[in-house]
Design a protein around this motif. Sequence first.
Motif, mmCIF file in Angstrom:
data_model
loop_
_atom_site.group_PDB
_atom_site.id
_atom_site.type_symbol
_atom_site.label_atom_id
_atom_site.label_comp_id
_atom_site.label_asym_id
_atom_site.label_seq_id
_atom_site.Cartn_x
_atom_site.Cartn_y
_atom_site.Cartn_z
ATOM 1 N N TYR A 127 88.259 -40.293 40.707
ATOM 2 C CA TYR A 127 89.262 -39.480 39.838
ATOM 3 C C TYR A 127 88.880 -37.906 39.869
ATOM 4 O O TYR A 127 88.888 -37.176 38.732
ATOM 5 N N SER A 128 88.731 -37.553 40.805
ATOM 6 C CA SER A 128 88.205 -36.217 41.300
ATOM 7 C C SER A 128 89.189 -35.400 42.280
ATOM 8 O O SER A 128 89.666 -36.180 43.270
ATOM 9 N N GLU A 142 92.619 -36.079 40.390
ATOM 10 C CA GLU A 142 92.680 -35.359 38.977
ATOM 11 C C GLU A 142 93.949 -34.612 38.943
ATOM 12 O O GLU A 142 94.639 -35.033 37.852
ATOM 13 N N GLY A 174 86.001 -41.999 34.938
ATOM 14 C CA GLY A 174 87.456 -41.140 34.903
ATOM 15 C C GLY A 174 87.970 -41.038 33.742
ATOM 16 O O GLY A 174 88.560 -39.796 33.153
ATOM 17 N N TYR A 178 88.276 -37.261 32.080
ATOM 18 C CA TYR A 178 89.687 -36.716 31.993
ATOM 19 C C TYR A 178 89.925 -36.394 30.434
ATOM 20 O O TYR A 178 90.532 -35.483 30.232
ATOM 21 N N HIS A 236 81.650 -32.920 36.478
ATOM 22 C CA HIS A 236 82.128 -34.483 36.549
ATOM 23 C C HIS A 236 81.295 -35.432 35.893
ATOM 24 O O HIS A 236 81.705 -36.492 36.220
#
Length: 328
Positions: A127-128, A142, A174, A178, A236
């Motif tokens: 999720y990056s 992302e 994630g 987020y 992160h």
Amino acid sequence: MTAATIRRARCLLLALAVLLLTLTPNAPSVAADARGAEVVAVTQVADRQVDLSVRSSALGGRTVHVRLLTPDGWNPGDHRRHWPTLWLLHGCCGDYTSWTSRTDVARIDSLRDVLVVMPEAGWNGWYSDWWNNGNGGDPAWETFHTKELRRLLESGWGAGPRRVVAGLSMGGQGALMYAARHPGMFKAAAAYSGSVHPLLNDESVDRIMGFFAGQGDDPRRVWGDPVAQRDVWAAHDPYYLAKRLKPIPVYLSCGDGTAGPLDPPGAANALEADFNRQNHALAGALEKAGARHVTTNFYGPGTHSWPYWQRELHASLPMLLGALRVTN
């Protein structure tokens, strides 16, 4: 008319609506997002389940899939109605089909008034937007999720501005990341057995670097070196984002890695034990930050496995749906 006949009729009508969208020149299925994403195909896979094939600039022009679990009455051609949205994120080594294939999410009655979004995030995408030796670029998961996909769903597929997010393992990280990195995007977040403090200690760092190296990748591509690029890692790591999570309801759950009631006898899991320590650390950081809307379920015996994640999805839904203002 029987209930089964009614369900079949609804499924047929939805399939016809999706087919018409794919054939209509001005339909959202062929309308490119101004910032680089477009839906290039739509597939009805089951009752209330629609897969979108999305070509993404953030992912180097590749096409990836997003599964939608649609609410009753959903009509993507009706731009007047927008639905509260639950983003449900998969874990490492899974994909956009994981939640529907491994749990009963499609049969949960309380989600029949919610649009559930299950996006692809790569086998180990984390999720990056990957660091890529400081050059950025593909993959930028992302950016794909929080910018491109969000805009597409809200412009043409019935998603509304009220969103919550939940995920397991990599997806738990994630979900929290987020919510923290994009203030206001999500009204609540839940993490089940999440990797929520990868910088906890050397064991945690080594373990996630092992995941980063999956499929033959250079593990430093994702966030760089954990020492030289520690600032990227910390950006992160939900533990270091605790203050940003303070305004919203947060749900954390994890087992301790020993055999629990949903495991075969003698099961043990070092990954869950590590994530358990990480979750306790994050809970402490949230308490220190003054977060007042944190629910934890550190249930002791239990491994890193789907029966627990299905159970925890059900347990966290009242909080998530409450944040969406959806009444059961």
